[in-house]
Write a protein that holds these residues in place. Structure first.
Motif, PDB file in Angstrom:
ATOM      1  N   PHE C   4       0.882  -1.165   0.000  1.00 22.69           N
ATOM      2  CA  PHE C   4       0.000   0.000   0.000  1.00 22.69           C
ATOM      3  C   PHE C   4       0.920   1.215   0.000  1.00 22.69           C
ATOM      4  O   PHE C   4       1.377   1.674   1.039  1.00 22.69           O
ATOM      5  N   VAL C   5       1.216   1.675  -1.212  1.00 26.72           N
ATOM      6  CA  VAL C   5       2.260   2.687  -1.388  1.00 26.72           C
ATOM      7  C   VAL C   5       1.712   3.951  -2.033  1.00 26.72           C
ATOM      8  O   VAL C   5       2.184   5.060  -1.763  1.00 26.72           O
ATOM      9  N   ASP C   6       0.678   3.805  -2.877  1.00 26.93           N
ATOM     10  CA  ASP C   6       0.184   4.926  -3.679  1.00 26.93           C
ATOM     11  C   ASP C   6      -1.225   4.557  -4.139  1.00 26.93           C
ATOM     12  O   ASP C   6      -1.412   3.487  -4.724  1.00 26.93           O
ATOM     13  N   LEU C   7      -2.206   5.427  -3.875  1.00 21.92           N
ATOM     14  CA  LEU C   7      -3.565   5.117  -4.346  1.00 21.92           C
ATOM     15  C   LEU C   7      -3.597   4.969  -5.865  1.00 21.92           C
ATOM     16  O   LEU C   7      -4.474   4.288  -6.404  1.00 21.92           O
ATOM     17  N   ALA C   8      -2.636   5.613  -6.538  1.00 23.58           N
ATOM     18  CA  ALA C   8      -2.602   5.526  -7.999  1.00 23.58           C
ATOM     19  C   ALA C   8      -2.292   4.118  -8.489  1.00 23.58           C
ATOM     20  O   ALA C   8      -2.526   3.800  -9.657  1.00 23.58           O
ATOM     21  N   ASP C   9      -1.773   3.252  -7.601  1.00 15.16           N
ATOM     22  CA  ASP C   9      -1.527   1.862  -7.990  1.00 15.16           C
ATOM     23  C   ASP C   9      -2.817   1.055  -8.074  1.00 15.16           C
ATOM     24  O   ASP C   9      -2.803  -0.084  -8.540  1.00 15.16           O
ATOM     25  N   MET C  10      -3.909   1.632  -7.544  1.00 21.43           N
ATOM     26  CA  MET C  10      -5.158   0.880  -7.448  1.00 21.43           C
ATOM     27  C   MET C  10      -6.189   1.441  -8.421  1.00 21.43           C
ATOM     28  O   MET C  10      -6.287   2.654  -8.611  1.00 21.43           O
ATOM     29  N   GLU C  11      -6.980   0.549  -8.984  1.00 25.70           N
ATOM     30  CA  GLU C  11      -8.153   0.981  -9.731  1.00 25.70           C
ATOM     31  C   GLU C  11      -9.129   1.652  -8.760  1.00 25.70           C
ATOM     32  O   GLU C  11      -9.169   1.329  -7.581  1.00 25.70           O
ATOM     33  N   ARG C  12      -9.916   2.594  -9.286  1.00 24.86           N
ATOM     34  CA  ARG C  12     -10.896   3.285  -8.453  1.00 24.86           C
ATOM     35  C   ARG C  12     -11.812   2.290  -7.715  1.00 24.86           C
ATOM     36  O   ARG C  12     -12.105   2.462  -6.536  1.00 24.86           O
TER      37      ARG C  12
END
Lengths: 334, 334, 334
Positions: C4-12
């Motif tokens: 869990f490093v960056d919300l941008a790594d995850m799809e909405r």
């Protein structure tokens, strides 16, 4: 019980109930009583006993705790209302304290006296401002003028040792390199009065306890059948004493004036507890102290290492006493 | 087992039993073995591995722990007997240590050497004075002249790697900006000797280990079938070595004399482990170090990042090794 | 989920799932979900909320945690590759980080920006070097340019308050005595864009967010149906705003130049959130801030103490948001 801030908030019987619970938890542990509960602690001042006994006590009841030490791993907190925060302090207690309270099931705070303005310290201005921000069970881990965890442990210690509730209790000023806060003397005085003891405050000229502290203790004594008086006559004070509770505090005549305080304590080198204090007049007298103690300044080695001293028992009793407080604040009724 | 202070207090077979337990706990966790148990730890000196692996190890066995760091959130503690405590140190270990012991089920203490008086450090004067105040299971988290947790983890590491118990083990002095304590070299030397290995201490002139340390290791070697000798001849030492254990320590010729020590180490820049040390004479040799290690001062990057290095495995083994110690000290027989 | 490093790594949708889990854990605790699991945390920078909410969150899920603070009880760690470590730093992260990871089931690291080289900070050079050394579930506790735990809690806060996903979100620069990192502004901007909001960055001349940050947020907006733009026109920005997110950051025009930064902010005293900002154009607008906040410098007392402020709710939401992250990283499927 929702708050543990001052023994004076409790009826004497309620204190006795709490002590009974402490004694019970000491012999009959309840390792799951606080399962899933979390204690948060904020230490604005250093701690050894409180820090470790609180963590150990929570763990023995199955709970958890976290510690926040402003200035060590966390930034300094601002207390002043209306402050323009353009200096060193990154966060105000008005945010910091409720945030921490929101993570835990009970919050404890330690915040010593400023030692500058006696009226402000007696009013617990800073501590009460923080306490008012907490909407969870709350514990006083030592404030400007109080230390209820210590007082409860000391009361338990006297019960353990079968010191009569009507016994003679001498709170004696002792020497220290610097002026120390009034928290423990005030809490100790009230505790012994509330227990019903004959309390004598023995202190040199310039170190009389403030009227507000004495009057509060006298009210407790009146309710419990005890008494409270003060003197600077050591021989008279010690006559028939069951307990000498040694404690350092700053000059109340020169409160906040370090130079005048230092001058006043120059000639007070004999205010160190030694075996010669006791003689025949108080042969079985116990010596108590809340710790930390300056050896050979406040109390001589031979007293601390001898049979009169019960300081380790007092310190140990912090844990069961606080376990009772935590249990009362946090255990779900079943 | 009541105390874990020195591997020399244990028969070799008892160490092997402890290592067997460590290996078992690594593969077959016992998450409730220490339920309700509390470990207290006092760090007079900094720590990374011990601090975290001890907390993690207790938690993996279902127990809890608390940490006290004198000078950080807690006041400094006084050690000197008979001291008139009118200076900076607010509390004596004679109160602080037994009080902390009274809150927990086992206490660990880390207290490094003073580095001034070799005889006092060899005698573990300060550490033993504290240990004698603890009436609970007790763990040495590194003392002036010992580090049994590290030694146990290192022994386990060699077992994991199938290094023969009769293999050649070279304890090599390596460079460091300052004089460091003798705790790890002394503990490592004894561990390898007790394991039964052919131990060679490789060190420059002025850094010979004290007779007391060498003699103790020789006694262990005699009992286990190993041997202990010292040399300053690197080529001869490395010939056929299975393990080079790199370690920094201060000059024993100039113990406590920082200037003389610094001068002595000026010409010793080649005492940094490099790949060129090994060649054909020790092709499969492993490199060990207790960490923290100064990269490119004590050991070159290419060695630490290469296949010889087992330093991460050693560090990881701190946890299962200490879990075995905690289990032996604290688990209730069932 | 492994990191869990960056919300941008995850799809909405994956973020929405995580928020649903956070909401569920808030109302339906799972006190044994992480029994036996251990979270290690390394704080290279101070913390109040992260430190305490992470410990509390692990405990509420039945797990344990330990905290390492380099420089406080632990030595300073070296980051530079190839460094000759003959200075103050006793241990390299190449040893320290994998060792700590080897003791726990998940590791979190906080390491702020250096604040000297914008390109290096934008590249997360130091943080990524450490992250690459961890072979366990890993959590960003705030890095040079990101703070995903905060962003997740803020998203949850807007959901709790029923702020429309298409609502107008103003990220407003506010005053501070010094240049602060870009981590929270970058994370907040991306979070609001990813949520699908109409995002306006309101900031004075010299404080424009770097292109890399703006472009990344625009990509998130494009995917979610939101938008991102910037302005220095406060009246226009606040028109119809549902949220003003106040945040301090350093001049990007003079990145790393403290003197030029200080000069630039001299005339910016009115960049403090006051009630007068809102008027009729944003009557119901909420004020958000990640805390700690400088009262009467960044936000006026009357706003923080008034009904617009939701800063305590944001801070509280750190705990359930992080519990969801920990649960996703560590809970065994059943």
């Amino acid at each position: 019980m929702k708050r543990f801030v001052d023994l004076a908030d409790m009826e004497r019987d309620a204190v006795l109930d709490l002590l009974a619970l402490a004694a019970r938890l000491e012999t009959h542990p309840e390792p799951h009583a606080l399962a899933g509960k979390i204690l948060g602690m904020v230490f604005f001042n250093p701690s050894l006993r409180t820090l470790s006994s609180m963590q150990a006590g929570m763990a023995r009841l199955g709970g958890n705790s976290f510690v926040v030490t402003p200035g060590q791993g966390t930034w300094q907190l601002e207390h002043r209302l209306g402050a323009v925060m353009d200096g060193d302090r990154a966060e105000h207690v008005r945010e910091g304290i409720p945030v921490l309270a929101s993570y835990c099931d009970a919050l404890g705070i330690r915040a010593f006296a400023d030692g500058k303005d006696l009226a402000a310290d007696l009013a617990e201005t800073q501590f009460n401002a923080m306490a008012s921000l907490v909407d969870k069970p709350f514990i006083n881990l030592e404030s400007a003028i109080n230390h209820p965890c210590q007082a409860l442990a000391d009361w338990k210690t006297m019960n353990d040792l079968a010191v009569p509730t009507s016994g003679k209790f001498v709170l004696s000023w002792v020497k220290h390199p610097r002026a120390l806060p009034l928290a423990v003397p005030a809490a100790t005085l009230h505790m012994a009065a509330q227990r019903g003891m004959e309390v004598v405050v023995l202190r040199p000229d310039g170190f009389a306890l403030p009227d507000a502290i004495m009057d509060k203790a006298r009210r407790a004594a009146a309710a419990s059948g005890g008494s409270v008086r003060e003197t600077d006559n050591r021989a008279e004070a010690l006559q028939g004493a069951q307990v000498v509770y040694a404690k350092e505090w700053g000059s109340t005549r020169h409160y906040g004036d370090a130079a005048a305080d230092a001058q006043l304590r120059q000639g007070l080198g004999d205010w160190m507890v030694e075996e010669s204090w006791f003689g025949g007049a108080a042969a079985d007298c116990k010596v108590m102290h809340c710790l930390p103690v300056r050896r050979n300044v406040a109390i001589a080695d031979h007293v601390l290492d001898g049979p009169r001293s019960v300081v380790l028992r007092e310190a140990h009793n912090r844990m069961p006493a606080q376990m009772a407080v935590l249990h009362r604040l946090l255990a779900t009724s079943r």
